[in-house]
Design a protein around this motif. Sequence first.
Motif, short mmCIF file in Angstrom:
data_model
loop_
_atom_site.label_atom_id
_atom_site.label_comp_id
_atom_site.label_asym_id
_atom_site.label_seq_id
_atom_site.Cartn_x
_atom_site.Cartn_y
_atom_site.Cartn_z
N ASP A 1 0.00 -1.27 0.04
CA ASP A 1 -0.08 0.15 0.05
C ASP A 1 1.16 1.36 0.33
N ALA A 2 2.24 1.24 0.85
CA ALA A 2 3.18 2.42 1.55
C ALA A 2 3.81 2.84 -0.45
N ASP A 3 4.01 1.49 -0.85
CA ASP A 3 4.84 1.59 -1.96
C ASP A 3 4.16 0.39 -3.10
N LYS A 4 2.84 1.09 -4.25
CA LYS A 4 2.36 0.15 -5.09
C LYS A 4 2.78 -0.52 -6.11
N GLY A 5 3.83 -0.03 -5.98
CA GLY A 5 5.10 -1.03 -7.46
C GLY A 5 6.01 -1.89 -6.87
N LEU A 6 5.66 -2.19 -5.99
CA LEU A 6 6.95 -2.62 -4.97
C LEU A 6 6.60 -4.36 -5.92
N PRO A 7 8.15 -5.06 -6.27
CA PRO A 7 8.20 -6.63 -7.37
C PRO A 7 7.02 -7.43 -6.40
N VAL A 8 6.76 -7.78 -6.43
CA VAL A 8 5.79 -9.25 -6.22
C VAL A 8 5.49 -10.40 -6.45
N VAL A 9 6.74 -11.13 -5.89
CA VAL A 9 6.59 -12.27 -6.51
C VAL A 9 5.23 -12.90 -6.90
N ASP A 10 5.20 -13.93 -7.99
CA ASP A 10 4.17 -14.57 -7.96
C ASP A 10 3.30 -15.58 -7.03
N SER A 11 1.77 -14.86 -6.83
CA SER A 11 2.00 -15.73 -5.41
C SER A 11 1.56 -17.18 -5.03
N ALA A 12 1.71 -16.93 -6.35
CA ALA A 12 1.85 -19.39 -6.58
C ALA A 12 3.20 -19.92 -5.63
N VAL A 13 3.82 -18.78 -5.23
CA VAL A 13 5.00 -19.51 -4.84
C VAL A 13 4.36 -18.48 -2.44
N ARG A 14 4.14 -19.34 -2.27
CA ARG A 14 3.85 -19.53 -0.75
C ARG A 14 4.15 -20.33 0.12
N ALA A 15 3.60 -19.47 1.01
CA ALA A 15 4.46 -19.81 2.33
C ALA A 15 3.47 -21.50 2.72
N LEU A 16 4.59 -22.71 2.81
CA LEU A 16 4.17 -24.06 3.00
C LEU A 16 3.46 -24.02 4.47
N LEU B 1 25.69 -19.79 -7.76
CA LEU B 1 25.64 -18.74 -6.29
C LEU B 1 25.78 -17.30 -6.78
N GLY B 2 24.80 -17.34 -5.93
CA GLY B 2 25.55 -15.47 -5.92
C GLY B 2 25.15 -14.46 -7.33
N ASP B 3 24.74 -15.03 -7.81
CA ASP B 3 24.39 -14.18 -9.64
C ASP B 3 22.29 -14.47 -9.04
N PRO B 4 22.53 -13.03 -10.56
CA PRO B 4 20.93 -12.31 -10.35
C PRO B 4 20.23 -13.81 -10.80
N VAL B 5 19.07 -13.87 -10.57
CA VAL B 5 17.95 -14.76 -10.62
C VAL B 5 16.52 -14.02 -11.15
N ARG B 6 15.76 -14.89 -11.60
CA ARG B 6 14.07 -15.04 -11.82
C ARG B 6 13.42 -15.19 -10.74
N ILE B 7 12.72 -15.15 -9.61
CA ILE B 7 11.60 -15.41 -8.61
C ILE B 7 10.21 -15.20 -8.61
N GLY B 8 9.67 -15.86 -9.36
CA GLY B 8 8.44 -16.19 -9.41
C GLY B 8 7.87 -14.43 -10.21
N GLY B 9 8.46 -13.87 -11.34
CA GLY B 9 8.27 -12.94 -12.21
C GLY B 9 9.28 -11.57 -11.27
N VAL B 10 9.81 -11.87 -10.47
CA VAL B 10 10.36 -11.05 -9.73
C VAL B 10 12.03 -10.91 -10.21
N GLU B 11 13.03 -10.12 -10.45
CA GLU B 11 14.23 -10.64 -10.54
C GLU B 11 14.64 -9.67 -9.38
N VAL B 12 16.02 -10.86 -8.97
CA VAL B 12 16.72 -10.75 -7.86
C VAL B 12 17.83 -11.18 -7.79
N SER B 13 18.47 -9.68 -6.71
CA SER B 13 19.98 -9.95 -6.68
C SER B 13 20.30 -10.19 -5.55
#
Length: 217
Positions: A18-33, A133-145
Amino acid sequence: MDSLVERLASVQVSSLCDADKGLPVVDSAVRALLPGSRVVGPAFTVVAHDDHLPVLVALRLAEPGAVLVVATDGHRRAVSGELFATEARRRGLAGIVVDGYCRDVSGLRTVGLPVYARGSTPMAGTTRDAGTLGDPVRIGGVEVSSGDLVIGDDDGLVIAPAERLAAAVAAAEGIEAAERALLRGMAGGRALPSMTNLDEHLAALAEHRDTALRFTL
């Protein structure tokens, strides 16, 4: 960084969004087990294609407080489970996020480490591909470093650079303070719409004027 992590641990992911509506949100299929999980910490990135050897190596290298963020790039075998979660907890890691599959869900409940994944499967991967290990990856549609901050709860996951989250956390704290006030008001018998500018907002919308729905407490 530690103070920012502490502040992020005290707010909901939804409040940050809500504070930043452009934050990168991971695909909701990746969820808390494990329902009720909450994870906050810097990402340690891993690529593991149907092979859990890279995750085992990452468990040895990641710093306490880190979150393993594992890209499987669509592969379907489990790359983590009870043993890895146990070792992660022993080493003081904050959690494991897999854009793919884990196993040993019953054991994960006992360990209690926050684990996020697309689901579970009994079929484990091999131990022949060291991955990266340590390289940029794509997780649930989000680029992560590595070093990006991971924040997750039952609503989902946000992963972003620390400075992006630092810019949003104060507003998120303010949103939660306002929501607590609204809950107190409703507990005291006040109607939720009466604690907003709802009528003014509706009138402005009907007249095609700029407007925003606000709390009026």
